[in-house]
Design a protein around this motif. Structure first.
Motif, PDB file in Angstrom:
ATOM      1  N   PRO A   1       0.795  -1.314   0.023  1.00  0.00           N
ATOM      2  CA  PRO A   1       0.090  -0.129   0.050  1.00  0.00           C
ATOM      3  C   PRO A   1       1.027   1.068   0.051  1.00  0.00           C
ATOM      4  N   TRP A   2       1.985   1.023   0.359  1.00  0.00           N
ATOM      5  CA  TRP A   2       2.960   2.297   0.189  1.00  0.00           C
ATOM      6  C   TRP A   2       3.596   2.671  -1.151  1.00  0.00           C
ATOM      7  N   GLU A   3       3.308   1.752  -2.035  1.00  0.00           N
ATOM      8  CA  GLU A   3       3.934   1.852  -3.407  1.00  0.00           C
ATOM      9  C   GLU A   3       3.152   2.980  -4.141  1.00  0.00           C
ATOM     10  N   MET A   4       4.288   3.780  -4.799  1.00  0.00           N
ATOM     11  CA  MET A   4       3.726   5.144  -5.422  1.00  0.00           C
ATOM     12  C   MET A   4       3.284   4.509  -6.875  1.00  0.00           C
ATOM     13  N   ARG A   5       2.224   4.650  -7.268  1.00  0.00           N
ATOM     14  CA  ARG A   5       1.675   3.885  -8.498  1.00  0.00           C
ATOM     15  C   ARG A   5       1.352   4.880  -9.419  1.00  0.00           C
ATOM     16  N   GLY A   6       1.145   5.985  -9.319  1.00  0.00           N
ATOM     17  CA  GLY A   6       0.513   7.095 -10.332  1.00  0.00           C
ATOM     18  C   GLY A   6       0.620   8.305  -9.805  1.00  0.00           C
ATOM     19  N   VAL A   7       0.042   9.322 -10.559  1.00  0.00           N
ATOM     20  CA  VAL A   7      -0.054  10.961 -10.214  1.00  0.00           C
ATOM     21  C   VAL A   7      -0.741  11.060  -8.890  1.00  0.00           C
ATOM     22  N   PRO A   8      -0.106  12.023  -8.223  1.00  0.00           N
ATOM     23  CA  PRO A   8      -0.727  12.393  -6.687  1.00  0.00           C
ATOM     24  C   PRO A   8      -1.966  12.936  -6.853  1.00  0.00           C
ATOM     25  N   PHE A   9      -2.929  13.097  -5.843  1.00  0.00           N
ATOM     26  CA  PHE A   9      -4.021  13.714  -6.027  1.00  0.00           C
ATOM     27  C   PHE A   9      -5.221  13.326  -6.987  1.00  0.00           C
ATOM     28  N   MET A  10      -5.131  12.226  -7.363  1.00  0.00           N
ATOM     29  CA  MET A  10      -6.022  11.749  -8.435  1.00  0.00           C
ATOM     30  C   MET A  10      -7.624  11.527  -7.716  1.00  0.00           C
ATOM     31  N   PRO A  11      -8.428  12.111  -8.242  1.00  0.00           N
ATOM     32  CA  PRO A  11      -9.729  11.972  -7.567  1.00  0.00           C
ATOM     33  C   PRO A  11     -10.244  10.283  -7.864  1.00  0.00           C
ATOM     34  N   PRO A  12     -11.235   9.994  -7.175  1.00  0.00           N
ATOM     35  CA  PRO A  12     -11.867   8.776  -7.094  1.00  0.00           C
ATOM     36  C   PRO A  12     -12.224   8.291  -8.675  1.00  0.00           C
ATOM     37  N   GLY A  13     -11.921   7.198  -8.966  1.00  0.00           N
ATOM     38  CA  GLY A  13     -12.280   6.700 -10.377  1.00  0.00           C
ATOM     39  C   GLY A  13     -11.384   7.052 -11.421  1.00  0.00           C
ATOM     40  N   GLU A  14     -10.306   7.818 -11.103  1.00  0.00           N
ATOM     41  CA  GLU A  14      -9.402   8.259 -12.551  1.00  0.00           C
ATOM     42  C   GLU A  14      -8.260   7.644 -12.469  1.00  0.00           C
ATOM     43  N   MET A  15      -7.600   7.214 -13.408  1.00  0.00           N
ATOM     44  CA  MET A  15      -6.397   6.632 -13.543  1.00  0.00           C
ATOM     45  C   MET A  15      -6.340   5.524 -12.951  1.00  0.00           C
TER      46      MET A  15
END
Lengths: 282, 327, 535
Positions: free
Chosen positions: A39-53
């Motif tokens: 769960p600590w893994e940085m998997r994408g762009v920060p601050f993405m709203p729910p449902g995106e990316m």
């Protein structure tokens, strides 16, 4: 048993609570399968709203998956709640049994000690304990246990006081069985119902306590927990409400379910006390 | 109950309370000293530079160079003369620091308590009178909801809704600094700042009081003297007020007494979320800064508050329920 | 030698005050863009966390420096390129042998209690007050062998040997001039006057409601006629970072400094029409952050392991994604704002493959879980972004097979464990104070391996480095010092005793109407006597 289940089922809330609890348990078990990454893994762009990316519940300030955090955090919260309750029960039952069975001065001393602990605000004491022993899962569990045992002692003592003069206990005493054996095999099983009810509520309270500690920054830094997530999301709540709202809902549902189940257990185990709901809170 | 008995009761309880408070002080003193790091190291850390002489100076200034039992003795002697010590970090007597912050906490916890107990009892009574009907269920669910929600999370949501989205209420602080308001305008300003934190802190307790009030209302309503009153044809409202409510309040008050400490604990969280300048926050900062004297002072102060509160509830108990003996 | 930093304390030191003054004036005028200073107005700003006292020397923590620098003043102040500018000293000169510094003091300066400021106050502040209270000042002022008060407004200090960065110690943040008539012969730390600081600065202390605010009022007898422009400055204590952000956004406060605003909120202020974000003003402090490596431990003392860590960490990611551009990737052990920074220095580049190659070479092979070695990282308890940094480092190092367990602690525990060498890895950041001799050497020289925080706690020891720092300290010529420090940087980067990560910029956010806020290399630590609100 069937009787127990029938009475439990009569309480709709309790059934709902049980269903939620089962779902929570499933989440804890399935988390490593559904989210097979840390769960600590940085998997994408920060601050993405729910449902995106691909982030079901959004991403946090480092691009970590909030849904994965909640799922992996479930086990942590349940573990902290469960283990600290077991430790608190161990302390509380021992002291309560000794006080209730021995009576007299021992009883007096134990009850003074218990009152003393109840005079210190429990959350304040927990904060101090965790800060002193440095935040880790062990120190958190111990701190929660240390502040939650007094109610157990009171309940167990009361049960033991009333049970110890019963015939079956006296019979066992006449037969010359050891005190410890009598306490463990004769009295304790008969005092279990209130302990069970109490412990479901204690798990709930422990989960709340853990989340509050983590929120103040006193959580275990190596474990993803719901309280930690809210604490981390708190400062960005205007930017990313999902970071604190969803873990909050997870805590709420779990604690609610535990309370509902506790009431159901109360109804089922102590029919005569069914109405005095809510009396057993820390 | 004779005045003499009451006085004796009071005296007994006060002595007992004093012993408990003293025991707490000693316990906390020992506990805090177990922590790694002392105020000198914190200051060294935040000054970004230190040498051995600097550390020795600070430790001597804080009295940390003496043996622990001596420090404890000095502290206990101070407490016995109501001298809470001196915060070398903040260069002020601890009593001054606490007096500065205490009114804010009393205001917050007081408002939260009044809100919780009035709304809680009202909801509990309303539910009990409609037991089994939808209104009862709704109230029960509401109470359970607040009971199961983390207090800091409620605070965050309230800020999000009422300060960020609706912009109705201020999200932090106790009053508008620089506005230099006085009199009524000042009171109103504080009131506006008080609403969100007091509700946040109060909701959790509201849930407990509502559940308790409902349960004990139902219990009392079953008892003989209430049935007798019904049989005598006393109006329902009067029965509720004169008999049921009076007795149903007892467990609520007892519980409130036990919970007084939790109210203070909760205020640490609420004061953190709302930047409320009270002693909860003072204590938390003091803990992180290892400001022992302040931390112990706050503990002493809360212990006194809790013990006094318990005493008051005991007395109230005696007033409300003439059957209860003060013993 | 085109770098102005290098000339600052050297060639131009003769009567530098007089020469440098006009530079500032034009800067002022340029910044104000023709807007004439306007009297009046209250500046409401913030202070985080609340300082314990406001007497510089008695306490030198960050927030204390920010607020008390309005009340107290130093003999000189420093431009963004670290050139000394006159403050309480209107000019100064250095003798031929570079051992005697003579300061000519401003006349007509009054303390806030009305007493006149004289050379005796300067002597007392340096030789007694700070000498006793402040470890950093003590380290430098111990070199003074002789003090001569020439007259009420002139004083000379003679050093045992030339010490080129001497003037840097006379900024208000390093050596605030304290009133001799209040402190002389008293217990400085416990002087009751500490509750109401008395300085010479443009603002005098009025009231302090603990946990709430500190109020300062314009000092009417301030020595610069017509100044200051502001009537009042209020420092509000707002413990919650989002409340601070909101207060700034709504204009309830008009200025934020240091850590007041969380890095992730800064980009938003850059787009707001009413606020301005300034990322300069910390050149004098030049905070540099690094991973401190305890070199007493087996694997950690191997330079290949440290280089592997450096290769595994993306410094630009940290600066951009964690600090949202309010930090920049470090390139050298000497921060870029500090004198003698070598612009050509390069740290090992971000390259996880190079990292794993080094670990392979060491014989640290991955086990079934891909773990080559496990270490513990003690997090820096200075707020959320530092926690995020530790979480990032754990992930980044795990990528190359270094398993990191985080240990959390609070401020008291962290300093204590750092000071007692009870850690494996920890994150630290340290001010460099303008000159490597003042702020860099202490971290690396073996004579400073002490059980005290902010000394050489990592236990690094290299006789060559010790020698170079010694030479640089004794060397009176600026250009020669630059040469030595170039070697220092190359050698340190080769040895990699610490994993340097970022330089913190500590952005200042202020209301656009507020003028002349950041003009010095000490930024918000200026006296604010020329700050005003444009209409």
């Amino acid at each position: 048993m069937a009787d127990f289940w029938r009475r439990f089922r009569r309480n709709i809330g309790a059934v709902v609570g049980l269903v939620i609890l089962v779902l929570v348990g499933l989440t804890a078990v399935l988390a490593p399968i559904v989210f097979p990454f840390s769960p600590w893994e940085m998997r994408g762009v920060p601050f993405m709203p729910p449902g995106e990316m691909g982030f079901l519940l959004g991403s946090d300030s480092l691009g970590r998956d909030v849904a994965a955090g909640i799922a992996h955090g479930t086990l942590v919260s349940l573990l902290v709640g469960g283990v600290s309750t077991v430790v608190a029960l161990a302390i509380g039952i021992t002291l309560g049994a000794v006080a209730g069975y021995a009576g007299g001065r021992v009883d007096d001393a134990v009850m003074r000690f218990t009152e003393f602990f109840q005079t210190i605000p429990s959350f304040v004491l927990a904060v101090v304990l965790v800060a002193i022993f440095t935040p880790s899962i062990t120190s958190i569990v111990i701190a929660i246990a240390i502040v939650s045992w007094p109610p157990v002692t009171r309940v167990v003592r009361a049960e033991f006081l009333s049970l110890r003069s019963r015939e079956f206990v006296q019979a066992a005493e006449v037969l010359g069985r050891s005190r410890i054996a009598i306490m463990l095999t004769e009295i304790l099983p008969n005092a279990l119902s209130p302990i069970i009810v109490l412990s479901s509520l204690m798990v709930a309270t422990a989960i709340l306590l853990e989340s509050a500690l983590s929120f103040l920054g006193l959580g275990d830094p190596n474990l993803m927990s719901w309280g930690f997530m809210i604490g981390a999301g708190r400062s960005v709540i205007r930017l990313a409400w999902w970071m604190s709202v969803f873990p909050g809902i997870a805590i709420f549902l779990t604690v609610l379910a535990l309370n509902l189940v506790g009431e159901g257990l109360n109804d089922a185990l102590n029919p005569r006390l069914a109405r005095r709901r809510g009396m057993v809170v820390t | 109950m004779g005045a003499e008995r009451l006085l004796r009761f009071l005296a007994q309880r006060l002595v007992k309370a004093a012993i408990v408070v003293l025991a707490i002080v000693v316990f906390q003193f020992v506990l805090i000293r177990l922590a790694p790091g002392d105020p000198a190291s914190v200051i060294a850390g935040q000054s970004g530079a230190a040498d051995a002489e600097f550390m020795a100076q600070l430790r001597a200034q804080f009295g940390l160079d003496r043996p622990m039992h001596e420090q404890l003795w000095i502290y206990v002697k101070g407490i016995l003369t109501l001298d809470l010590g001196f915060s070398h970090r903040q260069q002020l007597p601890v009593a001054t620091l606490i007096w500065d912050r205490l009114p804010a906490t009393l205001l917050l916890t007081g408002a939260a308590f009044l809100f919780a107990i009035s709304a809680g009892v009202a909801l509990g009574v309303a539910a009990a009178r409609r037991v089994g009907r939808p209104a009862d269920s709704v109230i029960t669910v509401i109470a359970l909801t607040f009971y199961a929600t983390p207090i800091f999370w409620v605070g965050l949501l309230l800020v999000l809704i009422f300060s960020v989205w609706l912009e109705w209420l201020p999200s932090f602080g106790m009053y508008t600094v620089g506005a230099d308001l006085t009199g009524l305008a000042y009171a109103l300003d504080v009131g506006r700042h008080l609403i969100l934190p007091a509700i946040t802190l109060g909701l959790f307790f509201l849930a407990i009081y509502a559940r308790l009030a409902r349960a004990s209302m139902l219990e009392v309503a079953d008892q003989d003297f209430v049935r007798t009153a019904h049989a005598k044809g006393v109006p329902e409202g009067r029965i509720i007020r004169a008999h049921v409510l009076r007795n149903a309040l007892l467990p609520v008050i007892t519980f409130a007494g036990i919970q007084a400490g939790q109210l203070v604990g909760g205020s640490i969280l609420v004061e953190t979320v709302f930047a409320w300048p009270g002693i909860g926050r003072l204590a938390f900062d003091a803990l992180l800064q290892r400001d022992y004297a302040v931390l112990l002072g706050v503990f002493f102060c809360t212990a006194v508050m809790v013990v006094l509160f318990n005493l008051i509830t005991d007395l109230l108990y005696a007033v409300i329920d003439p059957r209860v003996e003060v013993a | 030698m085109t770098d102005p930093r290098l000339t600052a304390l050297g060639r131009r030191s003769l009567l530098a005050g007089a020469a440098a003054a006009p530079v500032l004036m034009t800067l002022d005028q340029a910044r104000a863009q023709g807007v004439a200073p306007r009297r009046g107005g209250t500046l409401t700003t913030m202070l985080t966390p609340e300082p314990p006292v406001l007497v510089l020397g008695v306490n030198n923590q960050g927030p204390t420096l920010v607020a008390a620098s309005k009340i107290y003043q130093g003999l000189v102040k420093f431009s963004p390129t670290l050139e000394p500018l006159p403050e309480l000293a209107k000019s100064w000169s250095v003798s031929e042998d570079k051992r005697t510094y003579t300061f000519e003091l401003q006349p007509n300066v009054k303390w806030h209690d009305g007493r006149p400021f004289t050379a005796e106050d300067v002597r007392f502040s340096i030789m007694e007050f700070h000498m006793q209270l402040a470890p950093r000042a003590r380290g430098v002022f111990q070199r003074i062998t002789d003090v001569r008060i020439n007259n009420d407004h002139s004083i000379s200090f003679t050093l045992n040997a030339p010490f080129e960065p001497f003037l840097l110690m006379f900024d208000v943040t390093a050596c605030a001039i304290a009133p001799s008539h209040i402190y002389k012969g008293t217990d400085f730390r416990n002087n009751p006057a500490n509750a109401r600081p008395i300085g010479t600065g443009p603002f005098q202390f009025v009231e302090w409601q603990r946990g709430n605010f500190i109020r300062m009022r314009r000092f009417d007898d301030y020595w610069k006629p017509g100044q200051p422009y502001l009537d009042e400055i209020i420092y509000r204590i707002i413990p919650d970072s989002q409340s601070r952000r909101l207060a700034l956004q709504t204009g309830q406060v008009q200025l934020s400094q240091a850590n007041d605003i969380e890095p992730f909120d800064i980009p938003q202020f850059e787009t707001l029409p009413n606020t301005q974000v300034v990322k300069t003003g910390w050149e004098y402090f030049a905070p540099l952050s690094w991973i401190e490596v305890n070199q007493r431990l087996d694997v950690l003392k191997d330079v290949r392991f440290r280089r592997a860590m450096a290769h595994a960490i993306d410094r630009n990611f940290i600066a951009q994604r964690l600090w949202f551009g309010t930090a920049k990737a470090a390139t050298s052990p000497i921060a870029s704002g500090t004198r003698f920074h070598d612009p050509n220095a390069r740290l090992p580049e971000f390259n996880p493959r190079a990292a794993t190659a080094l670990l392979d070479e060491m014989g640290l092979r991955p086990n079934a879980q891909g773990v080559r070695h496990s270490v513990k990282l003690l997090t820096l308890p200075y707020g959320e972004v530092w926690t995020r940094l530790s979480e990032y480092l754990r992930q980044a190092l795990r990528q190359v097979g270094i398993d990191v367990t985080l240990e959390s602690t609070d401020a008291g525990g962290w300093v204590r464990r750092l000071a007692n060498w009870e850690y494996e890895l920890t994150v630290n950041f340290v001010y460099q104070f303008g000159d490597p001799t003042l702020g860099v050497a202490r971290t690396y020289i073996s004579s400073n391996i002490q059980k005290i925080a902010f000394t050489n706690t990592s236990g690094y020891s290299n006789p060559e480095i010790d020698r170079l720092f010694d030479e640089a300290q004794a060397e009176p010529e600026t250009a020669k010092r630059a040469e030595i420090f170039k070697q220092v940087q190359a050698k340190l980067i080769a040895d990699m005793p610490l994993i340097w990560t970022i330089e913190l910029l500590f952005p200042t956010v202020h209301d656009r109407r507020l003028r002349n806020v950041i003009q010095l290399g000490t930024g918000v630590h200026a006296s604010f006597d020329d700050v005003f609100f444009a209409a």
